[in-house]
Design a protein around this motif. Sequence first.
Motif, PDB file in Angstrom:
ATOM      1  N   PRO A  18       0.838  -1.205   0.000  1.00  0.00           N
ATOM      2  CA  PRO A  18       0.000   0.000   0.000  1.00  0.00           C
ATOM      3  C   PRO A  18       0.878   1.262   0.000  1.00  0.00           C
ATOM      4  N   LYS A  19       0.386   2.296  -0.658  1.00  0.00           N
ATOM      5  CA  LYS A  19       1.171   3.516  -0.861  1.00  0.00           C
ATOM      6  C   LYS A  19       0.654   4.667   0.005  1.00  0.00           C
ATOM      7  N   PRO A  20       1.583   5.410   0.623  1.00  0.00           N
ATOM      8  CA  PRO A  20       1.161   6.599   1.375  1.00  0.00           C
ATOM      9  C   PRO A  20       0.759   7.711   0.408  1.00  0.00           C
ATOM     10  N   VAL A  21      -0.370   8.356   0.691  1.00  0.00           N
ATOM     11  CA  VAL A  21      -0.880   9.441  -0.149  1.00  0.00           C
ATOM     12  C   VAL A  21      -1.372  10.589   0.729  1.00  0.00           C
ATOM     13  N   TRP A  22      -1.551  11.739   0.096  1.00  0.00           N
ATOM     14  CA  TRP A  22      -2.267  12.851   0.702  1.00  0.00           C
ATOM     15  C   TRP A  22      -3.664  12.870   0.111  1.00  0.00           C
ATOM     16  N   VAL A  23      -4.676  13.022   0.966  1.00  0.00           N
ATOM     17  CA  VAL A  23      -6.064  13.121   0.535  1.00  0.00           C
ATOM     18  C   VAL A  23      -6.456  14.593   0.595  1.00  0.00           C
ATOM     19  N   PRO A  51      -3.124  12.704   5.713  1.00  0.00           N
ATOM     20  CA  PRO A  51      -2.375  11.540   5.244  1.00  0.00           C
ATOM     21  C   PRO A  51      -3.281  10.320   5.162  1.00  0.00           C
ATOM     22  N   GLY A  52      -3.036   9.508   4.153  1.00  0.00           N
ATOM     23  CA  GLY A  52      -3.811   8.289   3.979  1.00  0.00           C
ATOM     24  C   GLY A  52      -2.958   7.187   3.391  1.00  0.00           C
ATOM     25  N   VAL A  53      -3.574   6.010   3.231  1.00  0.00           N
ATOM     26  CA  VAL A  53      -2.900   4.861   2.644  1.00  0.00           C
ATOM     27  C   VAL A  53      -3.786   4.319   1.520  1.00  0.00           C
ATOM     28  N   LEU A  54      -3.222   4.280   0.321  1.00  0.00           N
ATOM     29  CA  LEU A  54      -3.903   3.782  -0.869  1.00  0.00           C
ATOM     30  C   LEU A  54      -3.649   2.288  -1.005  1.00  0.00           C
ATOM     31  N   SER A  55      -4.738   1.498  -1.084  1.00  0.00           N
ATOM     32  CA  SER A  55      -4.567   0.047  -1.191  1.00  0.00           C
ATOM     33  C   SER A  55      -4.954  -0.507  -2.556  1.00  0.00           C
ATOM     34  N   HIS A  56      -5.852   0.177  -3.282  1.00  0.00           N
ATOM     35  CA  HIS A  56      -6.321  -0.327  -4.578  1.00  0.00           C
ATOM     36  C   HIS A  56      -6.701   0.837  -5.485  1.00  0.00           C
ATOM     37  N   PRO A  96       0.826  11.552  -4.208  1.00  0.00           N
ATOM     38  CA  PRO A  96       1.786  10.743  -3.450  1.00  0.00           C
ATOM     39  C   PRO A  96       2.322  11.489  -2.230  1.00  0.00           C
ATOM     40  N   ARG A  97       2.559  10.741  -1.185  1.00  0.00           N
ATOM     41  CA  ARG A  97       3.139  11.296   0.037  1.00  0.00           C
ATOM     42  C   ARG A  97       4.515  10.666   0.182  1.00  0.00           C
ATOM     43  N   GLY A  98       5.546  11.402  -0.221  1.00  0.00           N
ATOM     44  CA  GLY A  98       6.907  10.881  -0.178  1.00  0.00           C
ATOM     45  C   GLY A  98       7.515  10.998   1.203  1.00  0.00           C
ATOM     46  N   SER A  99       8.591  10.265   1.406  1.00  0.00           N
ATOM     47  CA  SER A  99       9.267  10.280   2.714  1.00  0.00           C
ATOM     48  C   SER A  99       9.925  11.610   2.993  1.00  0.00           C
ATOM     49  N   SER A 100      10.193  12.410   1.946  1.00  0.00           N
ATOM     50  CA  SER A 100      10.845  13.716   2.162  1.00  0.00           C
ATOM     51  C   SER A 100       9.853  14.842   2.376  1.00  0.00           C
ATOM     52  N   SER A 101       8.559  14.532   2.341  1.00  0.00           N
ATOM     53  CA  SER A 101       7.531  15.556   2.499  1.00  0.00           C
ATOM     54  C   SER A 101       7.504  16.048   3.945  1.00  0.00           C
TER      55      SER A 101
END
Length: 103
Positions: A18-23, A51-56, A96-101
């Motif tokens: 799953p990918k970290p995202v901004w909603v 912050p959120g988590v994208l699964s599909h 996308p919510r990157g680790s450097s954000s």
Amino acid sequence: MQYPSATGHYYRTATSPPKPVWVRLDAILVRDPGKPKHVNGAGVHMSGERPGVLSHWVPTVDGEWLGRVTYSLQYADGRPDLHIRDQLVPAYALRPRGSSSSR
């Protein structure tokens, strides 16, 4: 990524992992123009990003994409966050919510 079958059905649309995202909450709830605002001190904040988590990814019949996302909303009165699980969110309301954000 798209994986159409012989019949045109899309499958394997899970993001792994799953990918970290901004909603973008402002993009989910659009106010009718001219509608008066009524402040509710017990409501949830629906502006800015969370912050959120994208699964599909889920395709629509019109060719748009929806992300299946888990995230939380903050109550204005300080109650514990409202956890939203597996909500379909339009792709345009996600980034996308990157680790450097720094958000």
